[in-house]
Design a protein around this motif. Structure first.
Motif, PDB file in Angstrom:
ATOM      1  N   LEU A   1       0.818  -1.203   0.000  1.00  0.00           N
ATOM      2  CA  LEU A   1       0.000   0.000   0.000  1.00  0.00           C
ATOM      3  C   LEU A   1       0.858   1.262   0.000  1.00  0.00           C
ATOM      4  N   GLY A   2       2.176   1.099  -0.118  1.00  0.00           N
ATOM      5  CA  GLY A   2       3.048   2.259  -0.263  1.00  0.00           C
ATOM      6  C   GLY A   2       4.036   2.478   0.857  1.00  0.00           C
ATOM      7  N   SER A   3       3.776   1.929   2.049  1.00  0.00           N
ATOM      8  CA  SER A   3       4.692   2.124   3.190  1.00  0.00           C
ATOM      9  C   SER A   3       5.761   1.036   3.155  1.00  0.00           C
ATOM     10  N   ASP A   4       6.768   1.229   2.315  1.00  0.00           N
ATOM     11  CA  ASP A   4       7.745   0.169   2.096  1.00  0.00           C
ATOM     12  C   ASP A   4       9.094   0.420   2.751  1.00  0.00           C
ATOM     13  N   GLY A   5       9.242   1.551   3.447  1.00  0.00           N
ATOM     14  CA  GLY A   5      10.503   1.833   4.121  1.00  0.00           C
ATOM     15  C   GLY A   5      11.656   2.164   3.198  1.00  0.00           C
ATOM     16  N   ALA A   6      11.389   2.370   1.904  1.00  0.00           N
ATOM     17  CA  ALA A   6      12.468   2.655   0.954  1.00  0.00           C
ATOM     18  C   ALA A   6      13.170   3.974   1.248  1.00  0.00           C
ATOM     19  N   TRP A   7      12.504   4.840   1.993  1.00  0.00           N
ATOM     20  CA  TRP A   7      13.077   6.148   2.319  1.00  0.00           C
ATOM     21  C   TRP A   7      14.258   6.064   3.288  1.00  0.00           C
ATOM     22  N   VAL A   8      14.409   4.945   3.976  1.00  0.00           N
ATOM     23  CA  VAL A   8      15.445   4.847   5.001  1.00  0.00           C
ATOM     24  C   VAL A   8      16.820   5.123   4.407  1.00  0.00           C
ATOM     25  N   SER A   9      17.148   4.475   3.299  1.00  0.00           N
ATOM     26  CA  SER A   9      18.503   4.599   2.748  1.00  0.00           C
ATOM     27  C   SER A   9      18.790   6.005   2.262  1.00  0.00           C
ATOM     28  N   TRP A  10      17.794   6.652   1.635  1.00  0.00           N
ATOM     29  CA  TRP A  10      18.121   7.975   1.110  1.00  0.00           C
ATOM     30  C   TRP A  10      18.079   9.066   2.181  1.00  0.00           C
ATOM     31  N   LEU A  11      17.413   8.829   3.292  1.00  0.00           N
ATOM     32  CA  LEU A  11      17.546   9.764   4.410  1.00  0.00           C
ATOM     33  C   LEU A  11      18.879   9.552   5.133  1.00  0.00           C
ATOM     34  N   GLN A  12      19.284   8.298   5.265  1.00  0.00           N
ATOM     35  CA  GLN A  12      20.580   8.024   5.875  1.00  0.00           C
ATOM     36  C   GLN A  12      21.707   8.656   5.064  1.00  0.00           C
ATOM     37  N   ALA A  13      21.536   8.671   3.736  1.00  0.00           N
ATOM     38  CA  ALA A  13      22.552   9.289   2.871  1.00  0.00           C
ATOM     39  C   ALA A  13      22.657  10.793   3.105  1.00  0.00           C
ATOM     40  N   GLN A  14      21.600  11.373   3.698  1.00  0.00           N
ATOM     41  CA  GLN A  14      21.623  12.801   4.038  1.00  0.00           C
ATOM     42  C   GLN A  14      22.159  13.045   5.447  1.00  0.00           C
ATOM     43  N   GLY A  15      22.630  11.977   6.091  1.00  0.00           N
ATOM     44  CA  GLY A  15      23.168  12.111   7.436  1.00  0.00           C
ATOM     45  C   GLY A  15      22.124  12.066   8.530  1.00  0.00           C
ATOM     46  N   VAL A  16      20.905  11.632   8.197  1.00  0.00           N
ATOM     47  CA  VAL A  16      19.827  11.525   9.186  1.00  0.00           C
ATOM     48  C   VAL A  16      19.851  10.128   9.805  1.00  0.00           C
ATOM     49  N   HIS A  17      19.937  10.056  11.110  1.00  0.00           N
ATOM     50  CA  HIS A  17      19.964   8.758  11.781  1.00  0.00           C
ATOM     51  C   HIS A  17      18.563   8.170  11.842  1.00  0.00           C
ATOM     52  N   VAL A  18      18.446   6.902  11.436  1.00  0.00           N
ATOM     53  CA  VAL A  18      17.153   6.212  11.437  1.00  0.00           C
ATOM     54  C   VAL A  18      17.267   4.976  12.312  1.00  0.00           C
ATOM     55  N   GLN A  19      16.420   4.912  13.341  1.00  0.00           N
ATOM     56  CA  GLN A  19      16.354   3.721  14.180  1.00  0.00           C
ATOM     57  C   GLN A  19      15.761   2.569  13.378  1.00  0.00           C
ATOM     58  N   ASP A  20      16.244   1.360  13.620  1.00  0.00           N
ATOM     59  CA  ASP A  20      15.776   0.193  12.874  1.00  0.00           C
ATOM     60  C   ASP A  20      14.251   0.083  12.923  1.00  0.00           C
ATOM     61  N   LEU A  21      13.659  -0.199  11.772  1.00  0.00           N
ATOM     62  CA  LEU A  21      12.211  -0.368  11.699  1.00  0.00           C
ATOM     63  C   LEU A  21      11.842  -1.758  12.203  1.00  0.00           C
TER      64      LEU A  21
END
Length: 418
Positions: free
Chosen positions: A174-194
């Motif tokens: 339905l669209g919530s696939d978590g694909a954004w994690v890698s490209w936010l991390q590439a911006q230096g944004v820390h993402v806690q494991d989903l």
């Protein structure tokens, strides 16, 4: 494409952000990978849209656990009562169910979403939101957002401000696939494991191999009703009454979801977790023991327990499934199991199957307006943030409240830019 504000994600957080910005006179362009907005919102409301909860605000805020202090600041902008008033403004009256949960009068999500879309496309004040569907965000190329459109190549968008509302990683179709994690991390944004939240669990069963084939085939999909579960939360016992469902590999449903955060974390630390099932919460241990010890003559054990305690069907079957022949024949052991039947959990179900997601954008990477500290003008909202909530309307309320906070933060930032 050059735009003022790009909202990426057409779920409740993104739509709420778009509404606040539109009403303030901002031109908003909303992008979503799906053919239409609110896909998960509609599916969540298939059995009745649980919009929010009617309990007092101080109790309501406690449902957010360790994130209560932060989420409580969001709820000051849009709490349960304000959300009901918002729905009424769309022509949707709400009703409080027997559990305290709040639903639209007709229980359906689709009429509310249609009314919401009419307001966004034809607002009484402000500017209409422009929708761009089937646009999958790929992240940034320097300062431009990149989108992929099936069969139509790519789109480069230069936005003066951005609201990211991409959801977590549950229900990826339905669209919530978590694909954004890698490209936010590439911006230096820390993402806690989903991680899965409000999820089911596989069980180990009596032999450590899950449910037996016969038991699963006969009872998968059937509910345990009028029962109680006990589990440990930070070492302290918690007991809740309600119901849950047997699955082919384990258990799921509202009562399990209430325990799932504690059980998931316990399992992550020790690779094991357990719950204790009370099949007869209205009867005391002494009453159950007295009934089990009552002479049964030539009657079978199943007939005896049905006659004396009303145990039958799935409740009787799970005793046979999890207890040995010796335990079934010992009145004290059997009575104890009826009041506290241990169910050992093998693992949580995968995050893609969960109702919602824990983990996400580390809130320390955002300011109080939910703006990314390393990317001024970029705001995050909704389930992609690092918080979680139980079912019961708490999740949806905070998702929409965070959308409002992010939008108001964007307006404040925009005005300060001159």
């Amino acid at each position: 494409m050059n735009v003022d504000v790009a909202v990426v994600g057409g779920g409740p957080a993104g739509l709420m952000a778009a509404e606040v910005l539109s009403a303030a006179g901002m031109q908003v362009d909303l992008f979503d990978a799906m053919p239409s907005v609110g896909r998960k919102f509609l599916l969540a409301g298939k059995g009745g849209l649980n919009l929010t909860h009617s309990e007092p605000g101080d109790v309501f805020a406690q449902r957010y656990g360790a994130r209560q202090p932060i989420v409580q600041t969001w709820l000051k902008r849009l709490d349960a009562q304000a959300l009901r008033q918002w729905a009424r403004g769309l022509g949707i009256d709400t009703v409080v169910g027997t559990s305290g949960r709040v639903f639209p009068n007709d229980m359906k999500a689709a009429p509310l979403l249609r009314a919401w879309m009419r307001r966004l496309r034809s607002p009484c004040a402000g500017l209409a939101v422009r929708f761009h569907m089937r646009q999958r965000c790929l992240g940034w190329d320097e300062d431009d957002l990149l989108f992929a459109t099936p069969g139509q190549g790519s789109l480069r968008v230069k936005a003066k401000a951005v609201v990211l509302a991409r959801g977590g990683a549950s229900w990826p179709r339905l669209g919530s696939d978590g694909a954004w994690v890698s490209w936010l991390q590439a911006q230096g944004v820390h993402v806690q494991d989903l991680r899965p939240a409000n999820c089911g669990f596989d069980v180990k069963g009596r032999e450590g191999q899950g449910w037996s084939g016969h038991f699963a085939h006969r009872f998968a999909g059937q509910p345990f009703k009028s029962v109680a579960l006990r589990w440990l939360s930070r070492g302290q016992p918690v007991t809740r009454r309600g119901e849950f469902v047997l699955t082919a590999t384990g258990i799921e449903g509202s009562l399990v979801y209430a325990a799932s955060a504690d059980l998931r974390d316990e399992w992550a630390q020790t690779s094991m977790a357990s719950v204790w099932l009370d099949l007869l919460p209205d009867k005391s241990p002494a009453q159950v023991l007295q009934a089990v010890q009552h002479p049964r003559g030539a009657r079978s054990l199943s007939t005896h327990l049905k006659s004396r305690l009303g145990l039958e069907g799935i409740k009787m079957a799970v005793l046979h499934e999890l207890l040995s022949r010796e335990q079934l024949q010992q009145p004290a052991a059997l009575a104890a199991a009826i009041k506290a039947l241990p169910i050992v959990l093998a693992r949580p179900r995968p995050v893609a199957e969960a109702i919602s997601t824990a983990g996400g954008v580390d809130l320390a990477c955002l300011d109080e307006h939910l703006m990314v500290r390393k990317r001024p003008g970029v705001f995050c909202a909704g389930e992609m943030l690092d918080w979680e909530a139980p079912t019961g309307g708490y999740l949806l309320t905070a998702v929409m409240a965070s959308g409002q906070v992010a939008a108001e933060g964007l307006l404040d930032w925009w005005n300060r830019q001159g």
